[in-house]
Design a protein around this motif. Structure first.
Motif, PDB file in Angstrom:
ATOM      1  N   LYS A  55      19.090-101.655  31.858  1.00  0.00           N
ATOM      2  CA  LYS A  55      19.384-101.238  33.230  1.00  0.00           C
ATOM      3  C   LYS A  55      19.072-102.397  34.172  1.00  0.00           C
ATOM      4  N   VAL A  56      19.872-102.478  35.223  1.00  0.00           N
ATOM      5  CA  VAL A  56      19.660-103.466  36.276  1.00  0.00           C
ATOM      6  C   VAL A  56      19.766-102.739  37.609  1.00  0.00           C
ATOM      7  N   MET A  57      18.866-103.069  38.532  1.00  0.00           N
ATOM      8  CA  MET A  57      18.965-102.574  39.903  1.00  0.00           C
ATOM      9  C   MET A  57      19.004-103.791  40.805  1.00  0.00           C
ATOM     10  N   MET A  58      19.952-103.778  41.744  1.00  0.00           N
ATOM     11  CA  MET A  58      20.026-104.852  42.732  1.00  0.00           C
ATOM     12  C   MET A  58      19.967-104.253  44.134  1.00  0.00           C
ATOM     13  N   ASP A  59      19.050-104.758  44.924  1.00  0.00           N
ATOM     14  CA  ASP A  59      18.938-104.390  46.328  1.00  0.00           C
ATOM     15  C   ASP A  59      19.281-105.660  47.110  1.00  0.00           C
ATOM     16  N   LYS A  60      20.569-105.838  47.398  1.00  0.00           N
ATOM     17  CA  LYS A  60      21.037-107.076  48.021  1.00  0.00           C
ATOM     18  C   LYS A  60      20.465-107.265  49.417  1.00  0.00           C
ATOM     19  N   GLU A  61      20.290-106.183  50.150  1.00  0.00           N
ATOM     20  CA  GLU A  61      19.765-106.294  51.509  1.00  0.00           C
ATOM     21  C   GLU A  61      18.345-106.845  51.518  1.00  0.00           C
ATOM     22  N   ASN A  62      17.513-106.364  50.607  1.00  0.00           N
ATOM     23  CA  ASN A  62      16.124-106.820  50.525  1.00  0.00           C
ATOM     24  C   ASN A  62      15.935-107.974  49.553  1.00  0.00           C
ATOM     25  N   LYS A  63      17.042-108.417  48.940  1.00  0.00           N
ATOM     26  CA  LYS A  63      17.045-109.566  48.021  1.00  0.00           C
ATOM     27  C   LYS A  63      16.073-109.396  46.859  1.00  0.00           C
ATOM     28  N   THR A  64      16.081-108.189  46.285  1.00  0.00           N
ATOM     29  CA  THR A  64      15.199-107.893  45.165  1.00  0.00           C
ATOM     30  C   THR A  64      15.938-107.016  44.161  1.00  0.00           C
ATOM     31  N   GLY A  65      15.246-106.589  43.132  1.00  0.00           N
ATOM     32  CA  GLY A  65      15.851-105.731  42.120  1.00  0.00           C
ATOM     33  C   GLY A  65      14.909-105.516  40.957  1.00  0.00           C
ATOM     34  N   SER A  66      15.480-105.088  39.845  1.00  0.00           N
ATOM     35  CA  SER A  66      14.702-104.901  38.621  1.00  0.00           C
ATOM     36  C   SER A  66      15.629-105.046  37.420  1.00  0.00           C
ATOM     37  N   VAL A  67      15.031-105.394  36.292  1.00  0.00           N
ATOM     38  CA  VAL A  67      15.770-105.589  35.044  1.00  0.00           C
ATOM     39  C   VAL A  67      14.937-105.016  33.917  1.00  0.00           C
ATOM     40  N   GLU A  68      15.583-104.273  33.031  1.00  0.00           N
ATOM     41  CA  GLU A  68      14.939-103.815  31.810  1.00  0.00           C
ATOM     42  C   GLU A  68      15.965-103.895  30.690  1.00  0.00           C
ATOM     43  N   VAL A  69      15.621-104.643  29.632  1.00  0.00           N
ATOM     44  CA  VAL A  69      16.537-104.853  28.513  1.00  0.00           C
ATOM     45  C   VAL A  69      15.795-104.580  27.208  1.00  0.00           C
ATOM     46  N   LYS A  70      16.466-103.888  26.313  1.00  0.00           N
ATOM     47  CA  LYS A  70      15.921-103.643  24.973  1.00  0.00           C
ATOM     48  C   LYS A  70      16.931-104.185  23.960  1.00  0.00           C
ATOM     49  N   ILE A  71      16.434-105.003  23.041  1.00  0.00           N
ATOM     50  CA  ILE A  71      17.265-105.616  22.009  1.00  0.00           C
ATOM     51  C   ILE A  71      16.783-105.118  20.653  1.00  0.00           C
ATOM     52  N   ALA A  72      17.716-104.670  19.830  1.00  0.00           N
ATOM     53  CA  ALA A  72      17.368-104.242  18.468  1.00  0.00           C
ATOM     54  C   ALA A  72      17.157-105.494  17.621  1.00  0.00           C
ATOM     55  N   ALA A  73      15.917-105.744  17.217  1.00  0.00           N
ATOM     56  CA  ALA A  73      15.594-106.946  16.446  1.00  0.00           C
ATOM     57  C   ALA A  73      16.373-107.009  15.136  1.00  0.00           C
ATOM     58  N   VAL A  74      16.647-105.852  14.549  1.00  0.00           N
ATOM     59  CA  VAL A  74      17.377-105.804  13.278  1.00  0.00           C
ATOM     60  C   VAL A  74      18.801-106.347  13.415  1.00  0.00           C
ATOM     61  N   SER A  75      19.310-106.434  14.643  1.00  0.00           N
ATOM     62  CA  SER A  75      20.692-106.875  14.848  1.00  0.00           C
ATOM     63  C   SER A  75      20.838-108.392  14.931  1.00  0.00           C
ATOM     64  N   VAL A  76      19.762-109.137  14.597  1.00  0.00           N
ATOM     65  CA  VAL A  76      19.842-110.597  14.628  1.00  0.00           C
ATOM     66  C   VAL A  76      20.949-111.077  13.687  1.00  0.00           C
ATOM     67  N   SER A  77      21.709-112.057  14.148  1.00  0.00           N
ATOM     68  CA  SER A  77      22.848-112.549  13.364  1.00  0.00           C
ATOM     69  C   SER A  77      23.020-114.047  13.586  1.00  0.00           C
ATOM     70  N   THR A  78      23.018-114.785  12.467  1.00  0.00           N
ATOM     71  CA  THR A  78      23.244-116.232  12.522  1.00  0.00           C
ATOM     72  C   THR A  78      24.471-116.640  11.713  1.00  0.00           C
ATOM     73  N   GLY A  79      25.145-115.653  11.133  1.00  0.00           N
ATOM     74  CA  GLY A  79      26.329-115.961  10.328  1.00  0.00           C
ATOM     75  C   GLY A  79      26.035-116.214   8.861  1.00  0.00           C
ATOM     76  N   PHE A  80      24.774-116.038   8.440  1.00  0.00           N
ATOM     77  CA  PHE A  80      24.398-116.258   7.045  1.00  0.00           C
ATOM     78  C   PHE A  80      23.432-115.144   6.647  1.00  0.00           C
ATOM     79  N   GLN A  81      23.876-114.222   5.796  1.00  0.00           N
ATOM     80  CA  GLN A  81      23.133-113.003   5.478  1.00  0.00           C
ATOM     81  C   GLN A  81      21.722-113.262   4.954  1.00  0.00           C
ATOM     82  N   LYS A  82      21.578-114.229   4.051  1.00  0.00           N
ATOM     83  CA  LYS A  82      20.262-114.501   3.477  1.00  0.00           C
ATOM     84  C   LYS A  82      19.275-114.944   4.566  1.00  0.00           C
ATOM     85  N   ARG A  83      19.719-115.800   5.478  1.00  0.00           N
ATOM     86  CA  ARG A  83      18.856-116.239   6.579  1.00  0.00           C
ATOM     87  C   ARG A  83      18.557-115.070   7.521  1.00  0.00           C
ATOM     88  N   ASP A  84      19.580-114.255   7.814  1.00  0.00           N
ATOM     89  CA  ASP A  84      19.367-113.101   8.694  1.00  0.00           C
ATOM     90  C   ASP A  84      18.345-112.141   8.103  1.00  0.00           C
TER      91      ASP A  84
END
Length: 187
Positions: A55-84
């Motif tokens: 989620k992202v919130m932007m309050d342009k008038e007050n020049k502020t906001g918030s950010v919250e991001v969740k990433i599934a660590a299991v979804s890491v991908s480098t193009g090589f299964q053994k390394r992943d």
């Protein structure tokens, strides 16, 4: 009576013109957390995470906001299964015990179409302050689905050892470059 109505309208005009904060849900099909790291000093390894939400919130008038991001660590991908698979193991991300990588802002400073986002990044249960540099914010109507969206381009640098990810040091680099391309749909 007309004067009272006119005065009432004038008194509320500044309130009507005030922009309200805008809330966005990150589109997981258009949000791309990427990373790069030195591989034995010979080359740069690039990778990404294929599953994220936030989620992202932007309050342009007050020049502020918030950010919250969740990433599934299991979804890491480098193009090589053994390394992943190795990156998912306890040597690196330990996805069984720590399934999510989380970023939560503590302060956002909006400036035109850029921002500085201070916050806390949690990897493998270790939380450290990390500043995101947002170099581009672009908002408007998506011509395909007519929804109002904002796109964001951000980057940061961290040391993986700060988060307890120490396997392979110093051969595999400690400095990790992070960058994010994201699109949020207005709620």
């Amino acid at each position: 009576m007309r004067k009272l109505v006119l005065l009432g309208m004038l008194a509320t005009a500044p309130l009507m013109a005030t922009a309200a904060p805008e809330f966005f849900t990150l589109d997981p099909t258009h949000t791309y957390p990427h990373f790069s790291i030195s591989h034995l000093g010979f080359s740069t390894l690039y990778g990404r995470f294929d599953q994220s939400s936030g989620k992202v919130m932007m309050d342009k008038e007050n020049k502020t906001g918030s950010v919250e991001v969740k990433i599934a660590a299991v979804s890491v991908s480098t193009g090589f299964q053994k390394r992943d698979d190795h990156l998912r193991s306890a040597d690196f991300l330990n996805v069984t015990e720590f399934p999510d990588i989380v970023y939560k802002s503590t302060k956002v400073a909006l400036k035109d179409k850029e921002a500085t986002v201070e916050g806390n990044l949690t990897i493998m249960g270790v939380t450290k302050p990390v500043t995101l540099h947002v170099s581009a914010i672009s908002c408007g109507e998506n011509p395909m689905n007519k929804k109002y969206i904002c796109g964001f381009k951000a980057d940061a640098k961290i040391k993986r050892s700060d988060f307890g990810v120490k396997y392979g040091l110093p051969a595999v680099g400690d400095d990790l470059d992070l960058w994010f391309e994201a699109e949020g749909v207005r709620d």
